[in-house]
Motif scaffolding. Sequence first.
Motif, short mmCIF file in Angstrom:
data_model
loop_
_atom_site.label_atom_id
_atom_site.label_comp_id
_atom_site.label_asym_id
_atom_site.label_seq_id
_atom_site.Cartn_x
_atom_site.Cartn_y
_atom_site.Cartn_z
N ILE A 1 0.84 -1.20 0.00
CA ILE A 1 0.00 0.00 0.00
C ILE A 1 0.88 1.25 0.00
N GLY A 2 1.95 1.24 0.79
CA GLY A 2 2.86 2.38 0.82
C GLY A 2 3.52 2.63 -0.52
N LEU A 3 3.94 1.57 -1.20
CA LEU A 3 4.54 1.73 -2.52
C LEU A 3 3.54 2.28 -3.54
N ARG B 1 3.89 5.91 -5.33
CA ARG B 1 3.94 6.02 -6.80
C ARG B 1 2.91 7.02 -7.30
N GLU B 2 1.69 6.94 -6.75
CA GLU B 2 0.64 7.87 -7.17
C GLU B 2 1.01 9.31 -6.82
N TYR C 1 2.86 14.65 -8.58
CA TYR C 1 3.85 15.72 -8.42
C TYR C 1 4.48 16.06 -9.77
N LYS C 2 4.88 15.02 -10.49
CA LYS C 2 5.51 15.24 -11.79
C LYS C 2 4.52 15.84 -12.79
N PHE C 3 3.27 15.40 -12.73
CA PHE C 3 2.26 15.90 -13.66
C PHE C 3 1.98 17.38 -13.42
#
Length: 94
Positions: free
Chosen positions: A56-58, A62-63, A68-70
Amino acid sequence: MMFRSKPPAGDTNTEDLPVTDPLPFPRLKQEEGDYEESAIIKTVGWISAGLGAVAIGLFIGRELRQRYKFNRRTPYDFYAHSGDEQDVDFGLGI
């Protein structure tokens, strides 16, 4: 009903056992095997819970990174193939 700290004079049913002693029930042979099985099941359960928390943490990490990048795109990122990092070997005229 009145509670008394000392039993009545004629009462002989009281036993002198300390409070910390285990209850005097006979142990069954089957209980020893059940304890080992329950310890294994508890261990597997804790490991499964830990792996689930890591997964769940991974996923959440990732989301969050993708968002952030988007949100920090530049105008150049809107062009086609703007993120490709491969070398261009064609169309150079050599």
